[in-house]
Enzyme design. Structure first.
Site, mmCIF file in Angstrom:
data_model
loop_
_atom_site.group_PDB
_atom_site.id
_atom_site.type_symbol
_atom_site.label_atom_id
_atom_site.label_comp_id
_atom_site.label_asym_id
_atom_site.label_seq_id
_atom_site.Cartn_x
_atom_site.Cartn_y
_atom_site.Cartn_z
ATOM 1 N N ARG A 26 0.368 3.563 -3.349
ATOM 2 C CA ARG A 26 -0.280 4.861 -3.119
ATOM 3 C C ARG A 26 0.583 5.997 -3.663
ATOM 4 O O ARG A 26 0.096 6.877 -4.378
ATOM 5 C CB ARG A 26 -0.551 5.073 -1.631
ATOM 6 C CG ARG A 26 -1.271 6.387 -1.318
ATOM 7 C CD ARG A 26 -1.423 6.590 0.175
ATOM 8 N NE ARG A 26 -2.327 5.626 0.776
ATOM 9 C CZ ARG A 26 -1.959 4.588 1.500
ATOM 10 N NH1 ARG A 26 -0.665 4.356 1.714
ATOM 11 N NH2 ARG A 26 -2.843 3.765 2.010
ATOM 12 N N ASN A 38 -0.449 8.028 -7.353
ATOM 13 C CA ASN A 38 -0.774 9.455 -7.362
ATOM 14 C C ASN A 38 0.202 10.265 -8.206
ATOM 15 O O ASN A 38 -0.211 11.162 -8.948
ATOM 16 C CB ASN A 38 -0.788 9.981 -5.923
ATOM 17 C CG ASN A 38 -2.066 9.654 -5.186
ATOM 18 O OD1 ASN A 38 -3.083 10.326 -5.335
ATOM 19 N ND2 ASN A 38 -2.026 8.591 -4.394
ATOM 20 N N SER A 77 0.829 -1.211 0.000
ATOM 21 C CA SER A 77 0.000 0.000 0.000
ATOM 22 C C SER A 77 0.863 1.261 0.000
ATOM 23 O O SER A 77 0.537 2.252 -0.674
ATOM 24 C CB SER A 77 -0.940 0.001 1.203
ATOM 25 O OG SER A 77 -0.212 0.042 2.425
#
Length: 282
Positions: free
Chosen positions: A222, A226, A218
């Site tokens: 993440r 982005n 994660s």
């Protein structure tokens, strides 16, 4: 990019391709000339652009903070000193509020993560053609390379290898401190005896194992997702007519500053939280 103007598809693919060095299928070492060759190099291929930019930004971070520390003054602090003090106080406050163990490594680690990731993210604000054009000029005029085969993807956090490498380093620290604080038996017990007790060990191990492995995954995805999305939007804006480029790129860049800072902050905070959990001895 070359003498002829590339198509939109070729332009996007070129900007999303890393400068990759590795072993070709015939056993020779060299640079990949396209995405297919880069894929054939396999796991041990190195993204030279990611390595160069991330190391350079790490050195810049160390140099700036060392310079501020050497010239520290209580009478007339410089702007750099004020900035460094602000960063240190901000990170130190975040650590004190979130980390409940005792470890002198956590605050320096958190500061390093926040500033380094922020600097890497901030490369996304550099015009998309500037550094690739510079790399192409150097490659063509100094090394005699084909301009179509000179790649330079200059935002390290848009490379999954970089974000996964950082998250795996954090994961190694999580495992290390979990074993150091709780012992091997305590760590294994945490994975096998919770949350349903000793009669559900396989199910406990499945749940806790997935939760443990999800932490580095994660963290990496993440940050990568982005920043990759932000870079792709900048590239798409760059293929539009000149007037539209300015109309869209400026507002997007202003908004993207928030993403750059927020993602660095989230990576730092989750690292602190995960290491705090590793220090909790039940």
């Amino acid at each position: 990019m070359g003498i002829e103007s590339p198509t939109a598809s070729a332009y996007i693919k070129h900007h999303l391709q890393n400068l990759t060095f590795g072993q070709h299928p015939d056993g020779t070492l060299g640079l990949a000339h396209n995405a297919k060759e880069a894929a054939e190099m396999g796991f041990w291929a190195i993204h030279l652009d990611t390595m160069a930019v991330s190391i350079a930004l790490g050195v810049l971070f160390l140099w700036l903070f060392r310079k501020a520390a050497k010239k520290v003054s209580s009478d007339t602090p410089s702007g750099l000193q004020n900035f460094v003090e602000l960063m240190v106080e901000f990170v130190d406050g975040s650590v004190k509020e979130t980390f409940h163990g005792k470890n002198k490594l956590i605050a320096p680690l958190a500061l390093t993560i926040f500033v380094w990731v922020f600097l890497m993210n901030a490369m996304d604000l550099v015009p998309v053609d500037f550094l690739p054009a510079l790399a192409s000029f150097i490659g063509v005029n100094i090394f005699g390379a084909d301009p179509h085969h000179v790649y330079f993807k200059f935002v390290p956090t848009t490379d999954l290898n970089a974000t996964l490498g950082m998250s795996l380093s954090v994961f190694a620290l999580i495992v290390y401190y979990s074993i150091k604080v709780k012992g091997v038996s305590g760590f294994v017990g945490e994975l096998t005896l919770q949350p349903f007790g000793k009669w559900m060990i396989p199910f406990n191990l499945l749940l806790e194992g997935v939760g443990l492995l999800a932490k580095p995954v994660s963290l990496a995805l993440r940050l990568f997702g982005n920043l990759y999305a932000g870079e792709l939007i900048f590239i798409l804006i760059a293929i539009l007519p000149w007037g539209l480029q300015w109309a869209l790129s400026v507002p997007w860049a202003i908004f993207h500053i928030l993403v750059i800072v927020l993602q660095a902050f989230i990576f730092m905070m989750l690292t602190i939280v995960y290491l705090s959990m590793a220090h909790e001895d039940h």
